[in-house]
Design an enzyme around this catalytic site. Structure first.
Site, PDB file in Angstrom:
ATOM      1  N   ALA A 121      41.037  38.947  45.613  1.00 31.56           N
ATOM      2  CA  ALA A 121      39.838  38.605  45.375  1.00 31.56           C
ATOM      3  C   ALA A 121      38.806  39.029  46.482  1.00 31.56           C
ATOM      4  CB  ALA A 121      39.711  37.245  45.001  1.00 31.56           C
ATOM      5  N   LYS A 122      39.372  39.106  47.681  1.00 27.86           N
ATOM      6  CA  LYS A 122      38.492  39.421  48.930  1.00 27.86           C
ATOM      7  C   LYS A 122      37.391  38.718  49.043  1.00 27.86           C
ATOM      8  CE  LYS A 122      40.505  44.149  49.227  1.00 27.86           C
ATOM      9  NZ  LYS A 122      41.349  44.246  48.146  1.00 27.86           N
TER      10      LYS A 122
END
Lengths: 271, 271
Positions: free
Chosen positions: A95-96
Site C-alpha cells: 500500500a506504500k
C-alpha cells in the site's frame, strides 16, 4: 505471524517466493470477466495453484483501488480467503502508505487489524511518527521502502545524504524507532550490488525484493549478496507468474512458473 | 480545474481556506451515528455550512479506508456530492500515494479520473516515474509532499542532501519532470521560516499548507513568507473547524470557525 514462523515456512516449502497479486482486468483470461468478481476469482485460482510453492502473497492496493468500491471488495475477499484457507501464508498489503502520526494509525489499523494482513509496505519520507504506528502491532510488520526497483530510485534514494546514500540513512534511522524489530525493508533486485552494503546495516532483517523477472533482476545475484542465516529474503514475482498465460490454462501455467522459481530457490537453499 | 480558476475563486470568496474532511466517528455528533452513512451526512452538513467561505475540501483517505468498504462508499459519495453541487470547489484527495510507474498510473486514474478529484497528494521518495503519471491529466494536479507539518519531517526532509536540504532537492528535481506545471507542493505551516527559501525555487506554484490551528502554525507568518502575486497558498484546517462542536450545532459552529479564518484571510488579501 512471527518471523520465526515465516522462516519455518521457508524451510518447509524450500521457497522464499512471494507472489504479487497485481490483477489487471486487461490481462486476465477473458472467460473470467463474465463472473461476478473476476479479480477475486482470478486470485483464488492463482492462490490454489501456487500456495504450496510460495510463502507470501502480496496484493498491491493500486490494482484494487483502480476499481473503486468493487475493487476494495475484491481485496477484502482475497485477504479473507487467504486468512481462512491458508493461515500459514505471510500476507503483505503493498500500500506504500505514510502520513502524520494519528493518520498513519488509521492506515495501520485498517490494514493490520481490520483487514488482518501480516504486514504493510510504508513510505519513509515523513519520518518516525509516520512509520511507528505501523510497528505497534504484535507479530505484524511494516515493510519500509528503502531502495526501490524503479528508475526513480536514483532521483533521491541513492543520492548523497550527509555523506551516505539516502536509503542507508533511512535504514539506519529506522533502527532507532520504537518496535523497530517489526521492520522489514523493500530492496529492489535490480540493484543487487547494494545488498552487501545493506546487510552491513541490517544483517538480520527480512528484505522484500521486487524486480526479479519482468523488471530484470537476477535471483542468484540477490541471494549471493542478500541472504542471511535465516534466509532473510522474500523474492517477489508478479507478472511473470500470474500472467504466464491468458488462456483457460492460466492457473496451471502460473503454477509451472512458480515451480521453476521454487526449484531454483530449493537449490540455493541447499548450497 | 485550472489554477486560474482557483485564483479567481480565491478573489471572489476572499478566502484561500481548504477544509480537511478528516471524519472520525468518535468525534462527530452522536445523533449522526444512527444514520445510514454518518460520515457522508457529516461531510454534507459541513460542506453546506462552509462552502462559501473556503475554496477547497480535502478528505484524507486514511479516515475513509479505516472503515473498509463502507468508508470508501462515504468517500465516493462525498466527492460525487461536491462535484455535482459545488463544481467551483477545488477538491484534494489527500492520499499520499506513490509507486512504480505503471502502478502509480492506476492510482492516478482512480483519484483523478474515476473519482474525479481535481488533485491528489503524492509522496516523492520513489522519484520521477512514481510522480509523473499523476501529472498526465489536463487541468488536474499532483500535490507533492515537500516539507510536512509533523515531527518526522526533521528525520529526512530537512537533512542535508548533497549540500542542501532534501526537501529543496525534491522541489528542484520535480521541476524537471514532465508536465511539472501541474505540480503543487505540501509545505507545513509549522515551519514558516522555510517558506522564503521555498519561494526562491518555486515562486509561482501553489502550496498546500497544513498545520495551522490544531498543529500550531501561524496564518500571518505563513502568508508573509509564502504568499505570491496569485496568492499561491491553500491553507488547510481540519479539526479546528469540523470539530468546533460535537453537539447539534456542529455545522453552525464549524461555519463560525471557518468565518473567523476567512475574515482574517480577507484582511490579509487587502493588505
Amino acid at each position: 505471524m512471527t518471523t520465526t514462523q515465516l522462516v519455518q515456512q521457508i524451510h518447509q516449502k524450500q521457497s522464499f517466493l512471494c507472489i504479487g497479486l497485481d490483477v489487471d482486468l486487461t490481462k486476465i483470461p477473458s472467460h473470467l470477466l463474465q463472473l461476478e468478481d473476476p479479480i477475486f476469482e482470478f486470485n483464488k485460482a492463482i492462490i490454489e495453484a501456487t500456495h504450496d510453492l510460495c510463502v507470501a502473497f502480496k496484493p498491491n492496493t493500486a490494482f484494487y483501488e483502480a476499481h473503486g468500491l468493487k475493487g476494495w471488495q475484491s481485496l477484502q475477499k482475497t485477504i479473507e480467503y487467504l486468512n481462512a484457507n491458508h493461515p500459514e501464508i505471510f500476507t503483505i498489503a503493498d500500500a506504500k502508505r505514510g502520513d502524520i502520526g494519528n493518520t498513519s494509525s488509521m492506515y495501520a489499523k485498517a490494514f493490520l487489524e481490520d483487514l488482518n494482513f501480516d504486514s504493510v509496505t510504508v513510505a519513509p519520507y515523513m519520518g518516525k511518527d509516520s512509520v511507528e504506528p505501523f510497528l505497534a502491532f504484535e507479530n505484524k510488520h511494516a515493510i519500509l521502502l528503502a531502495l526501490t526497483s524503479n528508475e526513480g530510485a536514483f532521483d533521491f534514494q541513492t543520492q548523497d545524504a550527509a555523506g551516505e546514500a539516502l536509503y542507508k540513512k533511512v535504514i539506519k534511522t529506522s533502527k532507532t524507532w520504537k518496535n523497530s524489530q517489526n521492520l522489514m525493508y523493500v530492496v529492489g533486485a535490480t540493484k543487487a550490488e547494494y545488498f552487501a552494503e545493506i546487510r552491513k546495516i541490517i544483517p538480520s532483517s527480512f528484505l522484500l525484493v521486487p524486480g526479479i523477472g519482468a523488471q530484470g533482476g537476477s535471483l542468484y545475484d540477490v541471494c549471493s549478496y542478500g541472504m542471511n542465516e535465516d534466509v532473510g529474503l522474500l523474492i517477489n514475482s508478479s507478472r511473470a507468474i500470474i500472467y504466464a498465460s491468458s488462456g483457460m490454462d492460466f492457473a496451471e501455467r502460473a503454477r509451472a512458473e512458480a515451480l521453476k522459481v521454487q526449484q531454483e530457490m530449493a537449490v540455493i537453499l541447499k548450497t
